[in-house]
Write an enzyme that holds these catalytic residues in place. Structure first.
Site, PDB file in Angstrom:
ATOM      1  N   LYS A   5       0.815  -1.197   0.000  1.00 31.75           N
ATOM      2  CA  LYS A   5       0.000   0.000   0.000  1.00 31.75           C
ATOM      3  C   LYS A   5       0.858   1.260   0.000  1.00 31.75           C
ATOM      4  CE  LYS A   5      -2.503  -2.744   3.280  1.00 31.75           C
ATOM      5  NZ  LYS A   5      -2.659  -2.930   4.722  1.00 31.75           N
ATOM      6  N   GLY A   6       2.140   1.079   0.239  1.00 35.87           N
ATOM      7  CA  GLY A   6       3.044   2.231   0.430  1.00 35.87           C
ATOM      8  C   GLY A   6       3.079   3.239  -0.697  1.00 35.87           C
ATOM      9  N   GLU A  15       7.111   2.549  -6.590  1.00 38.17           N
ATOM     10  CA  GLU A  15       7.358   2.104  -5.209  1.00 38.17           C
ATOM     11  C   GLU A  15       7.577   3.306  -4.295  1.00 38.17           C
ATOM     12  OE1 GLU A  15       7.102   0.162  -2.900  1.00 38.17           O
ATOM     13  OE2 GLU A  15       8.352  -1.619  -2.991  1.00 38.17           O
ATOM     14  N   ASP A  16       7.313   3.102  -3.014  1.00 38.65           N
ATOM     15  CA  ASP A  16       7.554   4.163  -2.035  1.00 38.65           C
ATOM     16  C   ASP A  16       9.043   4.276  -1.696  1.00 38.65           C
ATOM     17  OD1 ASP A  16       7.561   1.665  -0.777  1.00 38.65           O
ATOM     18  OD2 ASP A  16       6.270   2.252   0.875  1.00 38.65           O
ATOM     19  N   ASP A  41       4.559   3.368   6.330  1.00 41.93           N
ATOM     20  CA  ASP A  41       3.935   3.049   7.618  1.00 41.93           C
ATOM     21  C   ASP A  41       4.924   2.503   8.624  1.00 41.93           C
ATOM     22  OD1 ASP A  41       4.280   0.498   6.188  1.00 41.93           O
ATOM     23  OD2 ASP A  41       3.146  -0.361   7.847  1.00 41.93           O
ATOM     24  N   LYS A  67      17.291   4.023   0.072  1.00 44.33           N
ATOM     25  CA  LYS A  67      18.285   3.951   1.155  1.00 44.33           C
ATOM     26  C   LYS A  67      19.512   3.210   0.639  1.00 44.33           C
ATOM     27  CE  LYS A  67      15.204   3.731   5.189  1.00 44.33           C
ATOM     28  NZ  LYS A  67      14.597   2.790   6.167  1.00 44.33           N
ATOM     29  N   ASP A  71      14.837  -0.452   0.133  1.00 34.15           N
ATOM     30  CA  ASP A  71      15.690  -0.699   1.285  1.00 34.15           C
ATOM     31  C   ASP A  71      16.756  -1.707   0.838  1.00 34.15           C
ATOM     32  OD1 ASP A  71      15.878  -0.281   4.246  1.00 34.15           O
ATOM     33  OD2 ASP A  71      15.488  -2.417   4.302  1.00 34.15           O
ATOM     34  N   ARG A 123       0.577   6.325   7.601  1.00 31.40           N
ATOM     35  CA  ARG A 123       0.581   6.466   6.139  1.00 31.40           C
ATOM     36  C   ARG A 123      -0.056   7.775   5.694  1.00 31.40           C
ATOM     37  NH1 ARG A 123       1.903   1.390   3.869  1.00 31.40           N
ATOM     38  NH2 ARG A 123       1.063  -0.423   4.919  1.00 31.40           N
ATOM     39  N   PHE A 177      14.323   5.220  10.131  1.00 34.74           N
ATOM     40  CA  PHE A 177      13.009   4.648   9.858  1.00 34.74           C
ATOM     41  C   PHE A 177      12.036   5.777   9.560  1.00 34.74           C
ATOM     42  CE2 PHE A 177       9.044   2.552  10.008  1.00 34.74           C
ATOM     43  CZ  PHE A 177       9.342   1.344   9.411  1.00 34.74           C
TER      44      PHE A 177
END
Ligand code: IMP
Ligand code: MG
Length: 178
Positions: free
Chosen positions: A42-43, A98-99, A158, A130, A102, A164, A151
């Site tokens: 959902k990001g 994509e959000d 989230d 990142k 990582d 969010r 973070f």
């Protein structure tokens, strides 16, 4: 929610400016093509929604939902597909939205999964990256920001499914997740 925030990393205005830039680059690169944007739930929802308003060419949108197997702290490299595409992507130009990247493991798996359906091209639009955490090489054509290893929450991101809906991107206080 504000009490759980250490500081704001990118304000609404900054994000809006960056997305305008990315959107017009994409519109230029994909003019005349049959492009399908694939948002990863959902990001990516906020980013996808704002980005596509800045991509002023005909295009389609689709979504996938995925989840990592097992403990999320230890990336296994196996991703479970919870919702697959509605559209056939053979011979289409696709852009995965994509959000944040990582380790890169989720996207690596998705790229392989989608390429097996023989799209004409696959590119990635990602708001945050990142680099310090990367385990696998992922070529991101449309990137918002490289971020340090904090973070982050807000604007789709989230912690335990919360935050969010913050309109900005913020560093979460360590005491909340430690
Ligand atoms: P990767 O497979 O390790 O690249 O995982 C990427 C996914 O981890 C993203 O789509 C997010 O759902 C999640 N993620 C990574 N970093 C953060 C963060 O700082 N805040 C919230 N979610 C994150
Ligand atoms: Mg995600």
């Amino acid at each position: 929610m504000k009490n759980d925030i250490e500081r704001i990393l990118y304000s609404e205005e900054e994000i809006r400016g960056k997305i305008k830039e990315l959107g017009s680059r994409i519109a230029k690169d994909y003019a005349g093509k049959d492009v399908i944007f694939i948002g990863i739930l959902k990001g990516s929802v906020m980013f996808m929604s704002d980005l596509l308003k800045e991509v002023n060419i005909p295009c389609r949108m689709d979504f996938m939902a995925v989840s990592s197997y097992g403990n999320s702290a230890v990336t296994s490299g196996v991703v479970r597909i919870l919702k697959d595409l509605d559209f056939e992507i053979r011979d289409k130009d696709i852009i995965i939205v994509e959000d944040i990247i990582d380790s890169g493991v989720t996207l690596q798996y998705l790229i392989k999964y989608l390429k097996a359906r023989k799209p004409r091209s696959v590119e990635i639009a990602c708001l945050l990256n990142k680099p310090e955490r990367r385990k696998v090489e992922i070529p991101v054509k449309y990137l918002g920001y490289d971020v340090p290893d904090y973070f982050l929450v807000g604007y789709g991101l989230d912690y335990a499914e919360k935050y969010r809906n913050l309109p900005y991107i913020a560093v979460l206080k360590e005491e909340i997740y430690k």
